[in-house]
Design a protein around this motif. Structure first.
Motif, short mmCIF file in Angstrom:
data_model
loop_
_atom_site.label_atom_id
_atom_site.label_comp_id
_atom_site.label_asym_id
_atom_site.label_seq_id
_atom_site.Cartn_x
_atom_site.Cartn_y
_atom_site.Cartn_z
N GLY A 111 5.59 -49.55 -61.83
CA GLY A 111 4.64 -50.47 -62.46
C GLY A 111 4.40 -50.18 -63.92
O GLY A 111 4.45 -49.03 -64.36
N CYS A 112 4.13 -51.21 -64.68
CA CYS A 112 3.87 -51.05 -66.11
C CYS A 112 2.87 -52.12 -66.57
O CYS A 112 3.11 -53.32 -66.40
N LYS A 113 1.77 -51.67 -67.13
CA LYS A 113 0.71 -52.58 -67.57
C LYS A 113 1.19 -53.53 -68.66
O LYS A 113 0.68 -54.64 -68.79
N ARG A 114 2.18 -53.11 -69.44
CA ARG A 114 2.67 -53.97 -70.52
C ARG A 114 3.46 -55.17 -70.02
O ARG A 114 3.66 -56.13 -70.76
N ASN A 115 3.93 -55.11 -68.80
CA ASN A 115 4.74 -56.21 -68.26
C ASN A 115 3.87 -57.40 -67.88
O ASN A 115 3.57 -57.64 -66.72
N THR A 116 3.49 -58.16 -68.89
CA THR A 116 2.63 -59.33 -68.67
C THR A 116 3.44 -60.59 -68.38
O THR A 116 2.87 -61.64 -68.07
N GLY A 117 4.76 -60.49 -68.48
CA GLY A 117 5.60 -61.65 -68.24
C GLY A 117 6.95 -61.23 -67.70
O GLY A 117 7.20 -60.05 -67.44
N ALA A 118 7.82 -62.21 -67.51
CA ALA A 118 9.16 -61.94 -67.00
C ALA A 118 10.12 -63.03 -67.46
O ALA A 118 9.71 -64.12 -67.86
N PHE A 119 11.40 -62.70 -67.37
CA PHE A 119 12.46 -63.66 -67.64
C PHE A 119 13.38 -63.67 -66.43
O PHE A 119 13.77 -62.62 -65.92
N VAL A 120 13.72 -64.88 -65.94
CA VAL A 120 14.66 -65.00 -64.83
C VAL A 120 15.73 -66.01 -65.19
O VAL A 120 15.49 -66.94 -65.98
N TYR A 121 16.92 -65.82 -64.60
CA TYR A 121 18.04 -66.73 -64.82
C TYR A 121 18.81 -66.87 -63.53
O TYR A 121 19.19 -65.87 -62.90
N TYR A 122 19.03 -68.11 -63.11
CA TYR A 122 19.86 -68.38 -61.93
C TYR A 122 20.26 -69.85 -61.94
O TYR A 122 19.56 -70.70 -62.51
#
Length: 290
Positions: free
Chosen positions: A153-164
């Motif tokens: 876990g990481c508090k800085r990860n407020t978003g994500a990117f996905v590709y499919y």
């Protein structure tokens, strides 16, 4: 007696010089710590600067320019339709890959000799400085080759990117289900610090005054691109420059000396390094294929 005094003066001088050198090195390491400040499962910001590799600040001590845009892999030129466009605009450097698919490669960085790769760069943060690879050392759950892996876990990860399925999504908060969908559809995805979403700046944990060479995965004019600051910049200024350029989505990509080693392939099929210093602790790379 005179010789003893002279010897003591020399010893004292050496000690003072060593203390000054240690102070300078500690300062430089702290300035390049980047994602290593986000380490534990609760997402706390516990910077373990003593464990940072020397390679993260050697170039700063020597004063060598970290950017190495002119280096190539020595391959012969051959025109290709799938490549990465390089352009400079103001204080930004924009890399726009003309790709067919994207993946998150984990464990071993794609080689410049792999002609199918046209761009790759470190994506999610790495937790510990380990010589052996394990998915749990990548900060945040991630999807690679259609498989979802558990990360730290990481508090800085407020978003994500996905590709499919030939399409991408930038996600702000509550993105776990989207990682599942990416995995179910043979795609990729990773978590990071969101900077811009739906054309607006979002709240970031990193302070605006923080200075470094920054990088973000962006959506610009309906296309995916990777944008670097041209040299050292204040974080807030970098985000504002992205907004001024018209970026509608931006998620951070891991940087810091050694962590920022990356490369792209031009329209002649030649691979160019972006930052030449390598370290052995990197773990994951967003990779664009022709």
């Amino acid at each position: 007696m005179k010789k003893l005094k002279a010897f003591l003066y020399v010893v004292i001088g050496v000690v003072i010089a060593l203390l000054l050198l240690l102070f300078i090195c500690n300062y430089l390491v702290c300035s390049n710590a980047d994602g290593r400040a986000c380490r534990n499962a609760e997402g706390g910001l516990n910077t373990d600067v003593d464990s940072l590799p020397q390679s993260e600040f050697v170039d700063s001590i020597t004063g060598k320019e970290p950017m190495s845009m002119g280096k190539t892999d020595g391959t012969e030129s051959e025109k290709c339709s799938n490549y990465t466009k390089y352009e400079e605009k103001g204080n930004l450097i924009i890399y726009t890959p003309h790709y067919s698919t994207i993946d998150l490669v984990c464990g071993t960085m794609p080689s410049k000799s792999d002609k199918n790769v046209i761009f790759c760069a470190e994506a999610a943060f790495t937790g510990e400085l380990l010589k052996e690879f394990k998915h749990s050392n990548i900060l945040g759950d991630h999807v690679s080759g259609g498989v979802r892996y558990k990360g730290t876990g990481c508090k800085r990860n407020t978003g994500a990117f996905v590709y499919y399925g030939g399409k991408w999504k930038f996600l702000y908060k509550n993105y776990s289900k989207d990682l599942d969908v990416a995995a179910q559809n043979g795609g990729m995805g990773f978590g990071q610090e969101m900077m811009i979403h739906d054309g607006k700046r979002v709240k970031t944990i990193r302070k605006d005054a923080n200075r470094n060479e920054f990088r973000a995965l962006c959506e610009l004019n309906g296309k995916l691109c990777v944008i670097d600051s041209k040299g050292v910049s204040a974080f807030g200024d970098f985000i504002q420059s992205l907004l001024n350029e018209g970026v509608t989505e931006a998620i951070y990509l891991d940087m810091g000396s050694g962590w920022n080693y990356s490369w792209y392939r031009d329209d002649n099929g030649v691979a160019h390094e972006i930052h030449s210093l390598k370290i052995i602790y990197t773990t994951n790379w967003i990779t664009f294929y022709k």
